[in-house]
Design an enzyme around this catalytic site. Sequence first.
Site, PDB file in Angstrom:
ATOM      1  N   CYS A 154     -66.925  -3.904 -10.855  1.00 25.38           N
ATOM      2  CA  CYS A 154     -67.867  -2.779 -10.984  1.00 25.38           C
ATOM      3  C   CYS A 154     -68.960  -2.866  -9.927  1.00 25.38           C
ATOM      4  CB  CYS A 154     -68.510  -2.782 -12.370  1.00 25.38           C
ATOM      5  SG  CYS A 154     -67.327  -2.699 -13.722  1.00 25.38           S
TER       6      CYS A 154
HETATM    7  C1  BEZ Z   1     -65.121  -6.195 -13.455  1.00 24.57           C
HETATM    8  O1  BEZ Z   1     -65.755  -5.183 -13.228  1.00 24.57           O
HETATM    9  O2  BEZ Z   1     -65.047  -7.097 -12.647  1.00 24.57           O
HETATM   10  C2  BEZ Z   1     -64.372  -6.333 -14.763  1.00 24.57           C
HETATM   11  C3  BEZ Z   1     -64.853  -5.731 -15.894  1.00 24.57           C
HETATM   12  C4  BEZ Z   1     -64.179  -5.903 -17.081  1.00 24.57           C
HETATM   13  C5  BEZ Z   1     -63.015  -6.655 -17.108  1.00 24.57           C
HETATM   14  C6  BEZ Z   1     -62.526  -7.232 -15.936  1.00 24.57           C
HETATM   15  C7  BEZ Z   1     -63.213  -7.065 -14.752  1.00 24.57           C
END
Ligand code: BEZ
Length: 210
Positions: A45
Amino acid sequence: MAIQLGDIAPDFEQNSTEGVINFHQWLGDSWGVLFSHPADFTPVCTTELGLTAKLKDEFEARNVKALALSVDPVDQHHKWIEDINDTQNTRVNFPILADEDRKVSQLYDMIHPNSIATLTVRSLFIIDPQKKVRLIITYPASTGRNFNEVLRVIDSLQLTDNEKVATPGNWEPGDAVVIVPSLQDKAELAERFPQGYDEVRPYLRLTKLR
Ligand code: BEZ
């Protein structure tokens, strides 16, 4: 019922890092990209929001406003924005909805409990100035989205809204386009495409614009 292409994007009022947003009013005459991500302070994200910030000029050139969403509170968003700015070498320049009560997530069906129990997955909606939903994509938490592809779709939508053409697979701006099969009138074809076109099949006619 799930939102479908051509539906009017549901309106809402929700708090964000830039204050309360009344969605339709906030969109005004712009196109919109509304996208959810699972949680603040997560690696994928962080890169996605950094990329979106870096594409500010590209979004503006297309009259598009970006609006992110996660179910974390606004004070946490603000702390995370400092991290995004720092690690992605940019400045977040669009609001992030703080959808703690999951009002918008539920309205847009962004929580897929068989994928992640209570957090939003990576949903993305392109909305046109008439507030119609024009693209819906849903990615899993483990896969960051390609924001150049989002821009490519907006380019295609803005082009095909104004010309009797569609864009073929893997099309990029400047590539040949296809003439819509419903256009058969020879006089109109000559008027719209004075540069001519390549009739590979009666239903597959390629032409270059500009
Ligand atoms: C991420 O944004 O890195 C992420 C968020 C939730 C689960 C796995 C990765």
